[in-house]
Design a protein around this motif. Structure first.
Motif, PDB file in Angstrom:
ATOM      1  N   ALA A 140      11.304 -20.792 -25.289  1.00 49.89           N
ATOM      2  CA  ALA A 140      10.122 -20.494 -24.496  1.00 49.89           C
ATOM      3  C   ALA A 140      10.012 -19.644 -23.136  1.00 49.89           C
ATOM      4  CB  ALA A 140       9.631 -22.151 -24.103  1.00 49.89           C
ATOM      5  N   LEU A 141      11.420 -19.344 -22.726  1.00 49.77           N
ATOM      6  CA  LEU A 141      11.837 -19.498 -21.581  1.00 49.77           C
ATOM      7  C   LEU A 141      11.534 -17.406 -21.714  1.00 49.77           C
ATOM      8  CD1 LEU A 141      13.757 -21.333 -19.781  1.00 49.77           C
ATOM      9  CD2 LEU A 141      12.227 -20.850 -18.777  1.00 49.77           C
ATOM     10  N   ALA A 142      12.623 -17.390 -22.611  1.00 48.59           N
ATOM     11  CA  ALA A 142      12.091 -15.222 -22.878  1.00 48.59           C
ATOM     12  C   ALA A 142      10.922 -15.499 -23.300  1.00 48.59           C
ATOM     13  CB  ALA A 142      13.579 -15.391 -23.868  1.00 48.59           C
ATOM     14  N   LYS A 143       9.915 -15.926 -23.538  1.00 45.65           N
ATOM     15  CA  LYS A 143       8.609 -15.790 -23.979  1.00 45.65           C
ATOM     16  C   LYS A 143       8.023 -15.387 -23.218  1.00 45.65           C
ATOM     17  CE  LYS A 143       4.603 -16.816 -27.402  1.00 45.65           C
ATOM     18  NZ  LYS A 143       4.263 -17.627 -27.824  1.00 45.65           N
TER      19      LYS A 143
ATOM     20  N   ALA B  83       9.616 -30.183 -19.966  1.00 46.92           N
ATOM     21  CA  ALA B  83       9.437 -29.064 -19.017  1.00 46.92           C
ATOM     22  C   ALA B  83       9.127 -27.515 -20.089  1.00 46.92           C
ATOM     23  CB  ALA B  83      10.936 -28.327 -18.705  1.00 46.92           C
ATOM     24  N   LEU B  84      10.150 -28.239 -21.586  1.00 46.93           N
ATOM     25  CA  LEU B  84       9.196 -27.095 -22.470  1.00 46.93           C
ATOM     26  C   LEU B  84       7.076 -26.484 -22.985  1.00 46.93           C
ATOM     27  CD1 LEU B  84      10.282 -24.908 -24.748  1.00 46.93           C
ATOM     28  CD2 LEU B  84       9.565 -28.061 -26.386  1.00 46.93           C
ATOM     29  N   HIS B  85       6.945 -27.663 -21.903  1.00 47.83           N
ATOM     30  CA  HIS B  85       5.691 -27.682 -22.330  1.00 47.83           C
ATOM     31  C   HIS B  85       4.824 -26.834 -21.015  1.00 47.83           C
ATOM     32  CE1 HIS B  85       6.299 -29.717 -26.331  1.00 47.83           C
ATOM     33  NE2 HIS B  85       5.606 -30.789 -25.169  1.00 47.83           N
ATOM     34  N   ASP B  86       5.399 -26.398 -19.874  1.00 49.73           N
ATOM     35  CA  ASP B  86       5.300 -25.780 -19.509  1.00 49.73           C
ATOM     36  C   ASP B  86       6.272 -24.392 -18.330  1.00 49.73           C
ATOM     37  OD1 ASP B  86       3.044 -27.414 -18.243  1.00 49.73           O
ATOM     38  OD2 ASP B  86       4.556 -29.391 -17.913  1.00 49.73           O
ATOM     39  N   ALA B  87       6.726 -24.299 -19.900  1.00 47.70           N
ATOM     40  CA  ALA B  87       8.319 -22.985 -19.433  1.00 47.70           C
ATOM     41  C   ALA B  87       7.629 -21.988 -18.430  1.00 47.70           C
ATOM     42  CB  ALA B  87       8.798 -22.558 -20.695  1.00 47.70           C
ATOM     43  N   GLN B  88       6.267 -21.942 -18.694  1.00 49.31           N
ATOM     44  CA  GLN B  88       5.875 -20.555 -18.385  1.00 49.31           C
ATOM     45  C   GLN B  88       5.867 -20.115 -17.108  1.00 49.31           C
ATOM     46  OE1 GLN B  88       4.395 -23.006 -19.918  1.00 49.31           O
ATOM     47  NE2 GLN B  88       2.537 -23.370 -18.955  1.00 49.31           N
ATOM     48  N   ARG B  89       5.601 -21.431 -16.066  1.00 45.39           N
ATOM     49  CA  ARG B  89       5.439 -21.936 -15.228  1.00 45.39           C
ATOM     50  C   ARG B  89       7.357 -21.745 -13.997  1.00 45.39           C
ATOM     51  NH1 ARG B  89       2.340 -27.578 -14.334  1.00 45.39           N
ATOM     52  NH2 ARG B  89       2.693 -26.169 -12.196  1.00 45.39           N
ATOM     53  N   ILE B  90       8.329 -21.487 -15.000  1.00 46.27           N
ATOM     54  CA  ILE B  90       9.739 -20.971 -13.798  1.00 46.27           C
ATOM     55  C   ILE B  90       9.616 -19.738 -14.179  1.00 46.27           C
ATOM     56  CG2 ILE B  90      12.206 -20.943 -14.934  1.00 46.27           C
ATOM     57  CD1 ILE B  90      11.250 -24.345 -16.529  1.00 46.27           C
ATOM     58  N   THR B  91       9.889 -19.396 -13.173  1.00 45.93           N
ATOM     59  CA  THR B  91      10.088 -18.194 -12.571  1.00 45.93           C
ATOM     60  C   THR B  91      11.661 -18.123 -12.761  1.00 45.93           C
ATOM     61  OG1 THR B  91      10.014 -18.610  -9.693  1.00 45.93           O
ATOM     62  CG2 THR B  91       7.784 -18.071 -11.224  1.00 45.93           C
ATOM     63  N   ALA B  92      12.699 -18.843 -12.295  1.00 49.84           N
ATOM     64  CA  ALA B  92      14.279 -18.826 -11.627  1.00 49.84           C
ATOM     65  C   ALA B  92      14.913 -18.436 -13.389  1.00 49.84           C
ATOM     66  CB  ALA B  92      14.811 -20.052 -11.262  1.00 49.84           C
ATOM     67  N   GLU B  93      15.905 -18.030 -12.451  1.00 49.53           N
ATOM     68  CA  GLU B  93      16.079 -16.796 -13.610  1.00 49.53           C
ATOM     69  C   GLU B  93      17.411 -18.164 -14.028  1.00 49.53           C
ATOM     70  OE1 GLU B  93      20.924 -14.357 -14.579  1.00 49.53           O
ATOM     71  OE2 GLU B  93      19.150 -13.810 -12.352  1.00 49.53           O
ATOM     72  N   THR B  94      17.668 -18.662 -15.750  1.00 48.55           N
ATOM     73  CA  THR B  94      18.069 -19.660 -15.951  1.00 48.55           C
ATOM     74  C   THR B  94      19.699 -19.599 -16.725  1.00 48.55           C
ATOM     75  OG1 THR B  94      15.620 -20.455 -16.083  1.00 48.55           O
ATOM     76  CG2 THR B  94      17.516 -21.685 -17.459  1.00 48.55           C
ATOM     77  N   LEU B  95      20.399 -20.623 -16.902  1.00 53.26           N
ATOM     78  CA  LEU B  95      21.733 -19.934 -17.594  1.00 53.26           C
ATOM     79  C   LEU B  95      21.425 -21.941 -18.326  1.00 53.26           C
ATOM     80  CD1 LEU B  95      24.400 -19.769 -18.503  1.00 53.26           C
ATOM     81  CD2 LEU B  95      25.334 -20.374 -15.932  1.00 53.26           C
ATOM     82  N   LEU B  96      21.532 -21.393 -19.821  1.00 53.47           N
ATOM     83  CA  LEU B  96      21.480 -22.891 -20.540  1.00 53.47           C
ATOM     84  C   LEU B  96      22.763 -23.441 -20.677  1.00 53.47           C
ATOM     85  CD1 LEU B  96      18.453 -22.295 -22.239  1.00 53.47           C
ATOM     86  CD2 LEU B  96      18.856 -24.099 -20.492  1.00 53.47           C
TER      87      LEU B  96
END
Length: 251
Positions: free
Chosen positions: A208-211, A175-188
Motif C-alpha cells: 500500500a505504501l509503495a502504491k 494505518a493500512l487504510h490511510d497509507a496514502q497519507r504517509i510521506t515518511a520513508e519507511t523501513l518495515l
C-alpha cells in the motif's frame, strides 16, 4: 558524557506523558523517538530504552538525540492504556513536538521507531504528521480488525478491553487504510513466524505504501514476534546511517 534525562510533558488533553532523552554534548543533528511494545506486563514504558542502554548507544554513535516515550498506562504516563488508540497516538505526537523544539534537534530529521503495539500507534501517527524524516516499524499490525479476528483469545480480550473493538476502534488503529497519507520513508522489519502479527500485515502495508509512492523497504526475518538485536541491527545501521549522514555508524 552522554546521559539520560527524564521529562514530563502534556498531551493535548492535559494528561501527563513521560519521556526519556539522551543528547550528544555539542552536536545539532536529527533525533529518533522509540515507542515500546507490550513489555510482558512489566509496564516500564520508555524507561526500558534508558535501562538497556539503547538511548545512550544510539545518541553517541549516531550523533543524534535519542528519546523514548511511555504510552498511556505504561511507566509514569497518564493512563489508561487504549491499545494504540487516540490517547497513545496523541502521546507520541506530543513527544515529537517536544523533540522538534529542542535546540540540538533538526526538526526536519526526526525518525519515529515503533515496535509491536508501538508500531501500530506509530504507523497511525505517520498518517497525521507529514514532517517525519523516516519511519521504522517492527512486528506491527496495520489492519487491526483482520489481526483481531486471527488472534488468540487472550490477545482479543486485551484489544477489546483497551479499545472496545468497535468499527471506529479498528479504524482508528489501522494505518493500512490511510497509507496514502504517509510521506515518511519507511523501513518495515517483520518475523516470518510471527504468531501475533502475521507477516502478511507487513506485506500488505508495504504494498500500500509503495502504491502511494512512499519509499519503503520490507525485510522478512527468520524470527517470531520478538526480533533479536543481532537480526535487526544490520538493517538499522544502514538505514539510519544514511538518514543521519554524516554520522558514525553503529557497531
Amino acid at each position: 558524557m552522554t546521559a539520560v534525562t527524564q521529562h514530563f510533558i502534556e498531551r493535548d488533553d492535559g494528561a501527563r506523558v513521560e519521556l526519556f532523552l539522551s543528547s550528544p554534548p555539542a552536536t545539532t543533528n536529527g533525533a529518533i523517538l522509540f515507542v515500546h511494545g507490550n513489555q510482558g506486563g512489566l509496564l516500564l514504558g520508555g524507561k526500558e530504552f534508558a535501562d538497556n542502554g539503547s538511548l545512550v548507544r544510539f545518541s553517541s554513535r549516531l550523533g543524534i538525540t535519542a528519546a523514548a516515550v511511555s504510552q498511556p498506562g505504561f511507566g509514569a504516563s497518564g493512563g489508561p492504556a487504549d491499545f494504540c488508540g487516540p490517547a497513545t497516538q496523541h502521546a507520541i505526537i506530543a513527544a515529537l513536538a517536544f523533540l522538534q523544539q529542542q535546540p540540538m534537534v533538526d526538526p526536519d530529521r526526526i525518525v519515529l521507531y515503533g515496535n509491536s503495539r508501538g508500531a501500530v500507534a506509530s504507523a497511525m501517527v505517520a498518517t497525521k504528521i507529514q514532517t517525519l524524516r523516516a519511519l521504522i516499524l517492527s512486528s506491527g499490525v496495520y489492519d487491526l480488525r483482520d489481526a483481531y479476528e486471527r488472534s488468540s483469545r487472550g490477545l482479543q480480550q486485551t484489544i477489546k478491553t483497551e479499545s472496545g473493538a468497535t468499527d471506529r476502534a479498528f479504524s482508528d488503529r489501522s494505518a493500512l487504510h490511510d497509507a496514502q497519507r504517509i510521506t515518511a520513508e519507511t523501513l518495515l522489519l517483520h518475523g516470518v513466524n510471527d504468531d501475533r502479527a502475521p507477516v502478511d500485515q507487513a506485506e500488505r502495508f508495504s504494498a500500500a505504501l509503495a502504491k502511494a509512492g512512499v519509499p519503503v523497504s520490507l525485510h522478512r526475518l527468520d524470527a517470531g514476534h520478538r526480533l533479536a538485536g543481532q537480526l535487526v541491527m544490520p538493517f538499522l545501521k544502514d538505514f539510519l546511517t544514511r538518514i543521519f549522514r554524516p554520522a558514525v555508524t553503529l557497531h
